[in-house]
Enzyme design. Sequence first.
Site, PDB file in Angstrom:
ATOM      1  N   ASP A   1       0.846  -1.199   0.000  1.00  0.00           N
ATOM      2  CA  ASP A   1       0.000   0.000   0.000  1.00  0.00           C
ATOM      3  C   ASP A   1       0.879   1.245   0.000  1.00  0.00           C
ATOM      4  O   ASP A   1       0.537   2.273  -0.588  1.00  0.00           O
ATOM      5  CB  ASP A   1      -0.927   0.003   1.220  1.00  0.00           C
TER       6      ASP A   1
ATOM      7  N   HIS B   1       1.767   3.237  -3.237  1.00  0.00           N
ATOM      8  CA  HIS B   1       0.919   4.282  -3.840  1.00  0.00           C
ATOM      9  C   HIS B   1       1.522   5.680  -3.660  1.00  0.00           C
ATOM     10  O   HIS B   1       1.748   6.387  -4.656  1.00  0.00           O
ATOM     11  CB  HIS B   1      -0.502   4.213  -3.280  1.00  0.00           C
TER      12      HIS B   1
ATOM     13  N   HIS C   1      -8.662  -4.277   7.280  1.00  0.00           N
ATOM     14  CA  HIS C   1      -7.689  -3.378   6.658  1.00  0.00           C
ATOM     15  C   HIS C   1      -8.266  -1.970   6.728  1.00  0.00           C
ATOM     16  O   HIS C   1      -9.331  -1.699   6.175  1.00  0.00           O
ATOM     17  CB  HIS C   1      -7.475  -3.801   5.196  1.00  0.00           C
TER      18      HIS C   1
END
EC number: 4.1.3.39
Length: 348
Positions: free
Chosen positions: A17, A20, A199
């Site tokens: 993640d 990004h 999450h």
Amino acid sequence: MNLQGKKITVHDMTLRDGMHPKRHMMTLEQMKSIACGLDAAGVPLIEVTHGDGLGGSSVNYGFPAHSDEEYLGAVIPLMKQAKVSALLLPGIGTVDHLKMAKELGVHTIRVATHCTEADVSEQHIALARKLEMDTVGFLMMAHMNSPEGLVGQAKLMESYGANCVYITDSAGYMLPDDVRARLGAVREALKPETELGFHGHHNLAMGIANSIAAVECGATRIDAASAGLGAGAGNTPMEVLVAVCDRMGIQTGVDVWAIQDVAEDLVVPIMDFPIRIDRDSLTLGYAGVYGSFLLFAKRAERKYGVPAREILVELGRRGMVGGQEDMIEDTAITLAKARASKAQKVAA
């Protein structure tokens, strides 16, 4: 709320993640350094891929500095206790990517779909179980489905062979009561042996509170990222989560001090910009917009002169979801034309 003695698996998102905000340009040395720090701190599971999962390298999602094979091949041999996971979105990642990950030593595969589209995960989940991998179903943008709807989707993933199902707050939109409603319903519906995961994103500063609410509901896997490095305002900050869990008697197996050092000494120095709740990432959470849309909206702002916040609000109004990145520019063009037309009328 007594969670004393509860054991959870903390799953690190920094190297997936976190790609990004790094525009997928993390170097192999950065990847290896952070992974080794996490491993030494006791983090048991570390995700490594392009931000959009295996096969994410594309015009639509962005080209990374290195291939998934290179990242995984660099990290996995260095791990002393941690296992490595990979994310796969059907339609982006293929069964060939899945087989490649298995051959490289990936332990856990997380098959991700929109929260109403679990049926597209059957092939990948079934293959992962056949390959004897730790197989996780990952329901994204979970705020866009009701608790009852998520139950049906989670049971589909379980029926395909998932031994764990995640409820994923991709937009950082949910509040603790939203988490309790969804995870409580799903936990009750799944088999006792099927694990439940959560999450979170920190766009409304709810990452920690939502994660603890998830643990209350029976979640045993919780995602977090070192220094919060992730899409939008970042993921649940790992070092804070570990400290809070320690205070509450929740067992993570992660060293409270070592994980802080990973954040301060290894992750913060590689940030291209501070991961914080600015007006645009706050808008993601408030409007319920997919987290990785943030940088696309900022680029569109520079190109068309429409504030990113305005673009994000419109994307939320339209109900755009992950995979529709190409529509961000289209939305910006439409808004720019509307602004120009309004300006002409005012001038007239």
